[in-house]
Design a protein around this motif. Structure first.
Motif, PDB file in Angstrom:
ATOM      1  N   LEU A  57      -5.265   0.515  -3.495  1.00  0.00           N
ATOM      2  CA  LEU A  57      -6.353   0.055  -3.178  1.00  0.00           C
ATOM      3  C   LEU A  57      -7.297  -0.408  -4.310  1.00  0.00           C
ATOM      4  O   LEU A  57      -7.548   0.652  -5.025  1.00  0.00           O
ATOM      5  CB  LEU A  57      -7.293   0.892  -2.289  1.00  0.00           C
ATOM      6  CG  LEU A  57      -8.744   0.427  -2.126  1.00  0.00           C
ATOM      7  CD1 LEU A  57      -8.864  -0.896  -0.981  1.00  0.00           C
ATOM      8  CD2 LEU A  57      -9.564   1.501  -1.353  1.00  0.00           C
ATOM      9  N   ASN A  58      -7.668  -1.654  -4.627  1.00  0.00           N
ATOM     10  CA  ASN A  58      -8.548  -2.057  -5.848  1.00  0.00           C
ATOM     11  C   ASN A  58      -9.917  -2.054  -5.339  1.00  0.00           C
ATOM     12  O   ASN A  58     -10.151  -2.361  -4.025  1.00  0.00           O
ATOM     13  CB  ASN A  58      -8.061  -3.092  -6.455  1.00  0.00           C
ATOM     14  CG  ASN A  58      -8.217  -4.525  -5.816  1.00  0.00           C
ATOM     15  OD1 ASN A  58      -8.880  -4.482  -4.901  1.00  0.00           O
ATOM     16  ND2 ASN A  58      -7.386  -5.542  -6.342  1.00  0.00           N
ATOM     17  N   ALA A  59     -10.738  -2.143  -6.425  1.00  0.00           N
ATOM     18  CA  ALA A  59     -12.292  -1.874  -5.897  1.00  0.00           C
ATOM     19  C   ALA A  59     -12.715  -3.342  -5.037  1.00  0.00           C
ATOM     20  O   ALA A  59     -13.863  -3.567  -4.778  1.00  0.00           O
ATOM     21  CB  ALA A  59     -13.213  -1.609  -7.235  1.00  0.00           C
ATOM     22  N   ASP A  60     -11.925  -4.186  -5.473  1.00  0.00           N
ATOM     23  CA  ASP A  60     -12.214  -5.710  -4.604  1.00  0.00           C
ATOM     24  C   ASP A  60     -11.734  -5.743  -3.047  1.00  0.00           C
ATOM     25  O   ASP A  60     -11.993  -6.689  -2.406  1.00  0.00           O
ATOM     26  CB  ASP A  60     -11.725  -6.647  -5.490  1.00  0.00           C
ATOM     27  CG  ASP A  60     -12.336  -7.041  -6.635  1.00  0.00           C
ATOM     28  OD1 ASP A  60     -13.435  -6.711  -6.784  1.00  0.00           O
ATOM     29  OD2 ASP A  60     -11.362  -7.477  -7.715  1.00  0.00           O
ATOM     30  N   GLY A  61     -11.104  -4.582  -2.775  1.00  0.00           N
ATOM     31  CA  GLY A  61     -10.572  -4.652  -1.345  1.00  0.00           C
ATOM     32  C   GLY A  61      -9.286  -4.722  -0.897  1.00  0.00           C
ATOM     33  O   GLY A  61      -8.727  -5.028   0.122  1.00  0.00           O
ATOM     34  N   GLU A  62      -8.571  -5.331  -2.009  1.00  0.00           N
ATOM     35  CA  GLU A  62      -7.122  -5.898  -1.917  1.00  0.00           C
ATOM     36  C   GLU A  62      -6.295  -4.419  -1.893  1.00  0.00           C
ATOM     37  O   GLU A  62      -6.560  -3.493  -2.566  1.00  0.00           O
ATOM     38  CB  GLU A  62      -6.738  -6.651  -2.998  1.00  0.00           C
ATOM     39  CG  GLU A  62      -7.327  -7.867  -3.240  1.00  0.00           C
ATOM     40  CD  GLU A  62      -7.020  -8.452  -4.416  1.00  0.00           C
ATOM     41  OE1 GLU A  62      -6.450  -9.609  -4.336  1.00  0.00           O
ATOM     42  OE2 GLU A  62      -7.126  -8.076  -5.696  1.00  0.00           O
ATOM     43  N   MET A  63      -5.106  -4.385  -0.953  1.00  0.00           N
ATOM     44  CA  MET A  63      -4.251  -3.445  -0.793  1.00  0.00           C
ATOM     45  C   MET A  63      -2.956  -3.760  -0.790  1.00  0.00           C
ATOM     46  O   MET A  63      -2.542  -4.825  -0.350  1.00  0.00           O
ATOM     47  CB  MET A  63      -4.624  -2.731   0.570  1.00  0.00           C
ATOM     48  CG  MET A  63      -6.122  -1.946   0.666  1.00  0.00           C
ATOM     49  SD  MET A  63      -6.415  -1.000   2.054  1.00  0.00           S
ATOM     50  CE  MET A  63      -6.227  -2.236   3.513  1.00  0.00           C
ATOM     51  N   ALA A  64      -2.187  -2.612  -1.134  1.00  0.00           N
ATOM     52  CA  ALA A  64      -0.571  -3.027  -1.151  1.00  0.00           C
ATOM     53  C   ALA A  64      -0.105  -1.573  -1.016  1.00  0.00           C
ATOM     54  O   ALA A  64      -0.387  -0.628  -1.187  1.00  0.00           O
ATOM     55  CB  ALA A  64      -0.271  -3.292  -2.581  1.00  0.00           C
ATOM     56  N   LEU A  65       1.016  -1.757   0.112  1.00  0.00           N
ATOM     57  CA  LEU A  65       1.627  -0.384   0.902  1.00  0.00           C
ATOM     58  C   LEU A  65       2.804  -0.481   0.274  1.00  0.00           C
ATOM     59  O   LEU A  65       3.889  -1.230   0.395  1.00  0.00           O
ATOM     60  CB  LEU A  65       1.544  -0.756   2.310  1.00  0.00           C
ATOM     61  CG  LEU A  65       1.931   0.623   3.123  1.00  0.00           C
ATOM     62  CD1 LEU A  65       1.290   1.975   2.726  1.00  0.00           C
ATOM     63  CD2 LEU A  65       2.305   0.362   4.504  1.00  0.00           C
ATOM     64  N   VAL A  66       3.051   0.651  -0.340  1.00  0.00           N
ATOM     65  CA  VAL A  66       4.355   1.009  -1.025  1.00  0.00           C
ATOM     66  C   VAL A  66       5.242   2.092  -0.171  1.00  0.00           C
ATOM     67  O   VAL A  66       4.779   3.045  -0.128  1.00  0.00           O
ATOM     68  CB  VAL A  66       4.535   1.465  -2.230  1.00  0.00           C
ATOM     69  CG1 VAL A  66       5.695   1.507  -3.108  1.00  0.00           C
ATOM     70  CG2 VAL A  66       3.623   0.663  -3.156  1.00  0.00           C
ATOM     71  N   CYS A  67       6.372   1.791   0.440  1.00  0.00           N
ATOM     72  CA  CYS A  67       7.195   2.924   1.163  1.00  0.00           C
ATOM     73  C   CYS A  67       8.422   2.301   1.038  1.00  0.00           C
ATOM     74  O   CYS A  67       9.142   1.090   0.578  1.00  0.00           O
ATOM     75  CB  CYS A  67       6.584   3.095   2.387  1.00  0.00           C
ATOM     76  SG  CYS A  67       6.579   1.522   3.709  1.00  0.00           S
ATOM     77  N   ALA A  82      -2.599  -5.586   4.159  1.00  0.00           N
ATOM     78  CA  ALA A  82      -2.072  -4.794   2.974  1.00  0.00           C
ATOM     79  C   ALA A  82      -0.775  -5.596   2.587  1.00  0.00           C
ATOM     80  O   ALA A  82       0.109  -5.887   3.681  1.00  0.00           O
ATOM     81  CB  ALA A  82      -1.891  -3.476   3.067  1.00  0.00           C
ATOM     82  N   ARG A  83      -0.352  -5.822   1.413  1.00  0.00           N
ATOM     83  CA  ARG A  83       0.915  -6.456   0.993  1.00  0.00           C
ATOM     84  C   ARG A  83       1.951  -5.444   1.073  1.00  0.00           C
ATOM     85  O   ARG A  83       1.616  -4.120   0.944  1.00  0.00           O
ATOM     86  CB  ARG A  83       0.907  -6.991  -0.438  1.00  0.00           C
ATOM     87  CG  ARG A  83      -0.204  -7.949  -0.631  1.00  0.00           C
ATOM     88  CD  ARG A  83      -0.194  -8.223  -2.367  1.00  0.00           C
ATOM     89  NE  ARG A  83      -1.399  -8.955  -2.586  1.00  0.00           N
ATOM     90  CZ  ARG A  83      -1.657  -9.307  -3.896  1.00  0.00           C
ATOM     91  NH1 ARG A  83      -0.588  -9.124  -4.797  1.00  0.00           N
ATOM     92  NH2 ARG A  83      -2.677  -9.630  -4.417  1.00  0.00           N
ATOM     93  N   PHE A  84       3.200  -5.568   1.473  1.00  0.00           N
ATOM     94  CA  PHE A  84       4.264  -4.639   1.578  1.00  0.00           C
ATOM     95  C   PHE A  84       5.246  -4.524   0.539  1.00  0.00           C
ATOM     96  O   PHE A  84       5.681  -5.861  -0.099  1.00  0.00           O
ATOM     97  CB  PHE A  84       5.239  -5.033   2.813  1.00  0.00           C
ATOM     98  CG  PHE A  84       6.277  -3.976   3.039  1.00  0.00           C
ATOM     99  CD1 PHE A  84       5.944  -2.697   3.343  1.00  0.00           C
ATOM    100  CD2 PHE A  84       7.390  -4.523   3.153  1.00  0.00           C
ATOM    101  CE1 PHE A  84       7.080  -1.836   3.388  1.00  0.00           C
ATOM    102  CE2 PHE A  84       8.560  -3.625   3.415  1.00  0.00           C
ATOM    103  CZ  PHE A  84       8.256  -2.346   3.495  1.00  0.00           C
ATOM    104  N   TYR A  85       5.454  -3.642  -0.220  1.00  0.00           N
ATOM    105  CA  TYR A  85       6.162  -3.411  -1.421  1.00  0.00           C
ATOM    106  C   TYR A  85       7.381  -2.240  -0.830  1.00  0.00           C
ATOM    107  O   TYR A  85       7.124  -1.085  -0.862  1.00  0.00           O
ATOM    108  CB  TYR A  85       5.698  -2.802  -2.356  1.00  0.00           C
ATOM    109  CG  TYR A  85       4.791  -3.976  -3.046  1.00  0.00           C
ATOM    110  CD1 TYR A  85       5.190  -4.462  -4.571  1.00  0.00           C
ATOM    111  CD2 TYR A  85       3.589  -4.386  -2.658  1.00  0.00           C
ATOM    112  CE1 TYR A  85       4.266  -5.501  -4.999  1.00  0.00           C
ATOM    113  CE2 TYR A  85       2.686  -5.237  -3.288  1.00  0.00           C
ATOM    114  CZ  TYR A  85       3.142  -5.752  -4.406  1.00  0.00           C
ATOM    115  OH  TYR A  85       2.141  -6.689  -5.106  1.00  0.00           O
ATOM    116  N   GLY A  86       8.512  -2.814  -0.412  1.00  0.00           N
ATOM    117  CA  GLY A  86       9.544  -1.912   0.236  1.00  0.00           C
ATOM    118  C   GLY A  86      10.552  -1.526  -1.099  1.00  0.00           C
ATOM    119  O   GLY A  86      10.855  -2.525  -1.760  1.00  0.00           O
ATOM    120  N   HIS A  87      11.005  -0.264  -1.220  1.00  0.00           N
ATOM    121  CA  HIS A  87      11.952   0.230  -2.014  1.00  0.00           C
ATOM    122  C   HIS A  87      13.158   0.662  -1.343  1.00  0.00           C
ATOM    123  O   HIS A  87      13.058   1.313  -0.265  1.00  0.00           O
ATOM    124  CB  HIS A  87      11.435   1.318  -2.979  1.00  0.00           C
ATOM    125  CG  HIS A  87      11.214   2.675  -2.331  1.00  0.00           C
ATOM    126  ND1 HIS A  87      12.108   3.508  -2.013  1.00  0.00           N
ATOM    127  CD2 HIS A  87       9.885   3.005  -1.580  1.00  0.00           C
ATOM    128  CE1 HIS A  87      11.539   4.650  -1.346  1.00  0.00           C
ATOM    129  NE2 HIS A  87      10.262   4.339  -1.277  1.00  0.00           N
TER     130      HIS A  87
END
Length: 383
Positions: A57-67, A82-87
């Motif tokens: 989470l950044n202070a501007d409210g943008e989010m990315a989910l990593v899993c 939230a944007r998705f970052y899959g590994h």
């Protein structure tokens, strides 16, 4: 209910509150790995949290989910903000977290990380913190925001409490001489699930007198006999909001003097609830309960707390994260409308006969409201 647990407005308000907190703390961003907080901010509800998830989470409210990449379908179906970052399983979570941080403008920024999270292993944390950032302890920031429930969260908690009550009443009816804890547990689950309960964060706990002091053990094939006491600590869950409660049920007959213990437990619960007021300190509730014990001649009887806050809960706990936020002696935490407690009035292993009750209690504008109010607090003898 089969749709999303929270609408876009509810989620947006939570993100805005989180961003305001980050700015107040001088943080550019925060890495969130506590499942309850990820759910609170995104609505992601699944059992995949056994493997580390990190919400950036950044202070501007943008989010990315990593899993894990294999969770992509679930995330696409449930997460809208939230944007998705899959590994892949052979890849390092940390590499994807650092890439997400860079994409959200956090490279070199002041970033909080939840060091107390049960779900972020030391390996993951160490590798992430090799990345370029001014790292700061971020534990508890989002957890504290979650303590005060919105109207929709309060409604979900009420549904969970109803399921806990109905399940507990069914479990009590199953108690008799010769009944096994399998039967009691099965009746609890049947009734609670039919009352719309999901799986709770942990438990429920059913055990006989011989294991009364084993805080976190449950059914395993014990058979109850006349004269036993059956410990029940149960929990309903709706949309992951937890509603725990507890009762002690005697089989066939209760020991002499138990009426005094019942009166103590009931008086203790009343004292706790009377002390749970908006603006009061959490430690006031313990002091009120302790006064009941001392007034009954139990001057040396102390407990580690007389309850704790509850809300969203994923396994392995219904306490709502990696720590227990309790009503402990001397706690100065300010109580607020919308907080929910698992309140305990226990008198076990004392100079009086064993008895205890516990309830889900919600703090409203007019004071404490016991939500698990369908199951008797008075003496229960079955079988």
């Amino acid at each position: 209910m089969t749709g999303p647990a929270f609408d876009d407005g509810e989620l947006a308000g939570r993100v805005a509150r989180s961003c305001a907190l980050l700015k107040a703390e001088g943080l550019d961003g925060l890495l969130i790995s506590v499942p309850e907080s990820i759910y609170w901010l995104t609505g992601l509800d699944h059992w995949g949290f056994f493997a580390a998830h990190v919400l950036v989470l950044n202070a501007d409210g943008e989010m990315a989910l990593v899993c894990r990449a294999m969770e992509g379908i679930t995330v696409a179906n449930q997460v809208r903000n939230a944007r998705f970052y899959g590994h892949a399983d052979h890849e390092e979570l940390s590499d994807h977290v650092l890439r997400a941080m860079a994409d959200l403008g956090l490279k070199g920024g002041r970033v909080g990380i939840e060091k107390r999270s049960l779900f972020l292993t030391p390996r993951h944390a160490e590798r992430i913190m090799q990345g370029e950032a001014d790292w700061s302890e971020g534990s508890g920031l989002i957890d504290d925001l979650r303590l005060v429930k919105s109207p929709v969260e309060m409604a979900y908690t009420r549904k969970a409490a109803r399921a806990a009550d109905l399940g507990t009443l069914a479990a009590i009816e199953a108690v008799r001489d010769g009944a096994s804890d399998y039967e009691v547990a099965a009746e609890y689950h049947r009734a609670a699930i039919l009352a719309e309960s999901e799986y709770p964060g942990f438990g429920p706990f059913f055990r006989p007198t011989s294991r009364l002091g084993e805080e976190h053990t449950t059914w395993r094939g014990d058979v109850f006999r006349t004269g036993d006491a059956v410990f029940m600590e149960t929990c309903g869950a709706y949309r992951k909001y937890q509603a725990p409660m507890g009762r002690l049920v005697y089989v066939g007959a209760a020991p002499e003097g138990v009426e005094r213990s019942v009166e103590l437990a009931v008086d203790g619960m009343k004292a706790i609830c009377a002390a749970l007021k908006p603006g009061a300190a959490a430690g006031d509730a313990y002091a009120a309960w302790r006064e009941v014990a001392a007034g009954a001649g139990l001057a040396d009887y102390n407990r580690h707390h007389c309850g704790y806050l509850v809300g969203i809960g994923f396994p392995p706990s219904w306490t709502g994260g990696s720590m227990v936020t309790s009503l402990f002696p001397g706690s100065e935490r300010k109580l607020e409308v919308g907080m929910v407690f698992h309140a305990h009035s226990w008198f076990t292993n004392t100079d009086v006969v064993d008895y205890f009750i516990s309830n889900t209690v919600m703090l409203t504008e007019t004071g404490a409201e016991v939500l698990t109010d369908q199951t008797p607090e008075t003496l229960i003898v079955k079988g």
